[in-house]
Write an enzyme that holds these catalytic residues in place. Structure first.
Site, short mmCIF file in Angstrom:
data_model
loop_
_atom_site.label_atom_id
_atom_site.label_comp_id
_atom_site.label_asym_id
_atom_site.label_seq_id
_atom_site.Cartn_x
_atom_site.Cartn_y
_atom_site.Cartn_z
CG ASP A 13 -1.97 -1.05 1.12
OD1 ASP A 13 -2.03 -1.81 -0.05
OD2 ASP A 13 -2.89 -1.13 2.11
CD GLN A 81 2.87 -9.32 12.06
OE1 GLN A 81 3.12 -9.88 11.05
NE2 GLN A 81 1.78 -9.94 12.93
CB SER A 82 0.45 -6.25 7.72
OG SER A 82 1.61 -6.74 6.79
CB THR A 123 -7.67 -4.50 9.19
OG1 THR A 123 -7.91 -6.05 8.52
CG2 THR A 123 -7.48 -4.89 10.38
CE LYS A 151 -3.46 -2.92 11.23
NZ LYS A 151 -3.06 -1.65 10.61
#
Length: 340
Positions: A13, A81-82, A123, A151
């Site tokens: 992104d 940390q996705s 998210t 998140k």
């Protein structure tokens, strides 16, 4: 000329957003963590146009310094940390970066330049065990992973700073968005990379977890446009960014193989399900229970009506084109590597 500061600029992104802002004439700063080997990731091709600052989401002093250097008008927090699977292995690190890290960057903005506009990357994983279909800005959260929980904190602390300090702070609740720049650990890129390797005889089989998981998949290039639009409004608010369509992992697999001219035939059910190459009779897809999540998110489906109405946002890349772009990109990469 506006100035933007992007955390997570080297990711999927971050790179598409950097390209968009540069096209719009922004002065772009990007935060990078210092490593033994400098890695520009997905912005390698535009690194000369970006001002890089070494900082870390877990180090408030470095973020304050980044704000002082950049004096950013807009701050886009895409650092995280996705990877959901890793969040069970590193729950505290995930909480520090994805949760407390948001507070750190908000504090840096509040201290240095409280007039700056802030975007938080929320998210769909916050919805987890979904409470209604489809999910909207008003759907209650029920996260099912340490990532989702962290998140949720980041989302609410953003709202809290907006209401406590009258800061222009908003969150985009983005549903799954993929691209050719997605990391290979993510299921979509894992699929298209494996399909290319199988096509060229470098891999025998693709192993996946829950084939029945349903996701609302869009393209990152469309979704960063929504991020920018959120910070151009008169008032800050939160928006769901999604396609209002849901597909199973199995459908993604079928479509990826289709673009490699391989037709998949399914056999068996549950953990015994396999995908067979109709042309050769070989098993090219298997279910491996080790890829199941400790707590599964079965279905995600977002309603982007608010974003479409208020922001005027529309996605341009549909599901078929998303998979086509990813599959053709990986087929090209593998082919080129073999020709070297």
């Amino acid at each position: 000329m506006k100035t933007a500061l992007i955390t997570g600029i080297t990711g999927q992104d971050g790179s598409y957003l950097a390209e968009l802002l540069l096209e719009k004439g922004y002065n772009v700063y990007g935060i990078m963590r210092r490593k033994s080997v400098v890695d520009y990731g997905n912005v390698e091709h535009i690194k000369e146009k970006i001002n890089f600052i070494y900082a870390d989401m877990t180090d408030p002093i470095s973020l304050i310094n980044a704000m002082k250097i950049s004096q950013a008008d807009e701050v886009y927090n895409l650092a995280a940390q996705s990877f959901v699977a890793t969040s069970w292995e590193q729950p505290l690190a995930t909480a520090d970066i994805d949760g407390i890290g948001v507070t750190n960057i908000l504090e840096a903005i509040r201290i240095v330049k409280p007039t700056a506009r802030f975007y938080q990357a929320s998210t769909s994983e916050m919805f987890g065990l979904v409470q209604e279909m489809p999910q909207t800005e008003n759907t209650p959260f029920y996260p099912r992973s340490p990532y989702g929980v962290a998140k949720v904190y980041g989302h609410w602390i953003t709202k809290n700073y907006r209401e406590s300090y009258n800061m222009y702070a908003c969150s985009g609740i983005l549903f799954n968005h993929e691209s050719e720049r997605r990391g290979k650990e993510f299921v979509t890129r894992k699929i298209t990379n494996a399909v290319a390797r199988i096509k060229f005889g470098l891999q025998d089989c693709l192993e996946l977890g829950n084939m029945d998981s349903k996701r609302d998949w869009g393209h990152s290039q469309d979704y960063v446009q929504a991020m920018w639009l959120m910070l151009q409004q008169e008032n800050p608010d939160d928006y769901v960014i999604a396609t209002n369509e849901t597909r199973t992992v199995r459908e993604f697999v079928e479509k990826a193989f289709y673009y490699a001219d391989i037709e998949i035939e399914w056999s068996g059910t549950g953990i015994d399900e396999v995908g067979i190459d109709k042309g050769t009779g070989k098993t090219v897809v298997k279910v491996n229970p080790k890829f199941f999540r400790p707590a599964e998110v079965e279905v995600l489906l977002g309603n982007p009506q608010k974003a479409e109405t208020v922001l005027g946002w529309r996605r341009q890349i549909d599901f078929n084109n998303l998979v086509k772009r990813m599959a053709e990109n990986d087929l090209g990469l593998i082919k080129n590597s073999l020709n070297k």
